[in-house]
Design a protein around this motif. Structure first.
Motif, short mmCIF file in Angstrom:
data_model
loop_
_atom_site.label_atom_id
_atom_site.label_comp_id
_atom_site.label_asym_id
_atom_site.label_seq_id
_atom_site.Cartn_x
_atom_site.Cartn_y
_atom_site.Cartn_z
N LEU A 32 43.85 5.68 61.02
CA LEU A 32 44.65 6.85 61.40
C LEU A 32 44.96 6.88 62.88
O LEU A 32 46.00 7.39 63.29
CB LEU A 32 43.91 8.13 60.99
CG LEU A 32 43.65 8.30 59.49
CD1 LEU A 32 42.88 9.59 59.25
CD2 LEU A 32 44.94 8.30 58.70
N ILE A 106 44.83 17.23 62.09
CA ILE A 106 44.16 16.68 60.90
C ILE A 106 43.34 17.81 60.28
O ILE A 106 42.51 18.43 60.95
CB ILE A 106 43.24 15.50 61.25
CG1 ILE A 106 44.05 14.34 61.85
CG2 ILE A 106 42.48 15.03 60.01
CD1 ILE A 106 43.18 13.18 62.33
N ILE A 135 48.16 15.48 59.19
CA ILE A 135 47.58 14.71 58.10
C ILE A 135 46.46 15.51 57.45
O ILE A 135 45.62 16.10 58.15
CB ILE A 135 47.03 13.36 58.61
CG1 ILE A 135 48.19 12.45 59.02
CG2 ILE A 135 46.16 12.68 57.55
CD1 ILE A 135 47.73 11.14 59.64
N LEU A 137 43.17 15.14 54.87
CA LEU A 137 42.23 14.19 54.31
C LEU A 137 41.51 14.83 53.14
O LEU A 137 40.89 15.89 53.29
CB LEU A 137 41.20 13.76 55.36
CG LEU A 137 41.72 13.05 56.61
CD1 LEU A 137 40.57 12.73 57.55
CD2 LEU A 137 42.48 11.78 56.23
N CYS A 179 53.11 15.59 48.38
CA CYS A 179 52.46 14.83 49.44
C CYS A 179 52.82 13.36 49.37
O CYS A 179 52.94 12.79 48.28
CB CYS A 179 50.94 14.95 49.33
SG CYS A 179 50.28 16.62 49.49
N VAL A 182 49.53 8.24 52.67
CA VAL A 182 49.86 7.36 53.79
C VAL A 182 48.72 6.43 54.18
O VAL A 182 48.91 5.51 54.97
CB VAL A 182 50.32 8.18 55.02
CG1 VAL A 182 51.61 8.94 54.69
CG2 VAL A 182 49.24 9.15 55.49
N GLU A 183 47.54 6.67 53.65
CA GLU A 183 46.40 5.78 53.93
C GLU A 183 45.28 6.14 52.96
O GLU A 183 45.23 7.27 52.45
CB GLU A 183 45.92 5.97 55.38
CG GLU A 183 44.79 5.06 55.84
CD GLU A 183 45.09 3.59 55.69
OE1 GLU A 183 44.73 3.03 54.62
OE2 GLU A 183 45.70 3.00 56.60
N ALA A 244 44.54 10.00 52.76
CA ALA A 244 45.29 10.66 53.84
C ALA A 244 46.68 11.03 53.31
O ALA A 244 47.41 10.16 52.83
CB ALA A 244 45.40 9.75 55.05
N LEU A 245 47.02 12.29 53.43
CA LEU A 245 48.25 12.83 52.87
C LEU A 245 49.09 13.51 53.94
O LEU A 245 48.53 14.13 54.87
CB LEU A 245 47.94 13.85 51.77
CG LEU A 245 46.92 13.47 50.70
CD1 LEU A 245 46.62 14.66 49.81
CD2 LEU A 245 47.41 12.28 49.88
N MET A 246 50.40 13.40 53.81
CA MET A 246 51.32 14.15 54.66
C MET A 246 52.31 14.88 53.79
O MET A 246 52.74 14.38 52.75
CB MET A 246 52.05 13.20 55.63
CG MET A 246 51.12 12.48 56.60
SD MET A 246 52.01 11.38 57.74
CE MET A 246 52.86 12.57 58.78
#
Length: 248
Positions: A32, A106, A135, A137, A179, A182-183, A244-246
């Protein structure tokens, strides 16, 4: 307002109260790569390892909220040990209703989505604290393999198969909630071993020191049955990860 004592006994030796090693937590931080000064809110923060190590390694500032006075005491000690007590604020309270005073970069709930009644409710809760472009989590279990019977479901501490999703189903749910994933960093079987086996050792040491405690029979039963349950069911069938969401 606190966690059951049996839980804090089992996890008294833990810094991370999930099947996530310190190496995986550090890998997530590196992935991140938050800019120095990023504000982080960690709901149900446990012993504060995410906040404290990321404050040291990435110079974030953080607020953690947890119901456990025992774990918060450990978190404050850890912040002092790592020299980040001035960057981390630790609050005793019910994380299910906590919203940051100012939007954060975050917003995390790692392994405690029950505070929002599940993944969907927890995402909505975290959104209330999230700055634009921030972001979220989410730490959540999922089925590594389809459970073949009721014994497997119960052996993984679930009431029904639908208590958890498969990994593809979980990723689909994130998309349905608006969402972008992204990771992610996923636990493996060794992560589970490190988490669960440490509970056995803490329990045994506690039993040796407290044979006449009112919890002793419960903890003895837990130690007698837990290892076999883990290797037969949980280790084989249950996965876990941090996602990890956006917002789209």
């Amino acid at each position: 307002m606190d966690l059951p004592r049996s839980f804090t006994v089992r996890e008294s030796g833990h810094r991370i109260h999930n099947p996530f090693t310190s190496e995986k937590l550090a890998a997530l931080g590196r992935a991140l790569d938050p800019v120095p000064g990023t504000a982080v809110l960690d709901l149900a923060c446990g012993s504060g390892e995410l906040l404290c190590t990321w404050a040291r390694d990435h110079r974030i500032t953080g607020t953690g909220v947890d119901i456990s006075t025992v774990f918060l005491a450990k978190a404050r000690a850890r912040a002092g040990e790592l020299g980040v007590a001035d960057r981390v604020d630790l609050l005793h309270g019910d994380a299910s209703g906590h919203v940051a005073d100012e939007p954060v970069g975050i917003a995390a709930c790692v392994g405690a989505t029950w505070i929002g009644g599940g993944v969907a409710g927890t995402v909505e809760l975290l959104r209330r604290s999230l700055a634009p472009g921030g972001i979220m989590l989410i730490g959540e279990p999922y089925w590594r393999r389809e459970p073949p019977d009721r014994a497997t479901v119960e052996g993984c501490h679930a009431g029904s198969r639908d208590d958890y999703r498969s990994l593809p189903e979980l990723v689909e749910q994130f998309g349905a909630l608006g969402c972008d994933l992204v990771e992610m960093v996923l636990a493996d079987q060794d992560s589970w071993d490190r988490y669960v086996a440490a509970q056995w050792l803490s329990t045994r040491r506690w039993l040796d020191a407290n044979p006449d405690d009112e919890l002793a029979d419960e903890m003895r039963e837990d130690l007698a049955t837990g290892p076999l349950r883990h290797v037969r069911y949980q280790r084989e069938y249950l996965g876990w990860g941090v996602f990890a969401l956006m917002n789209r």
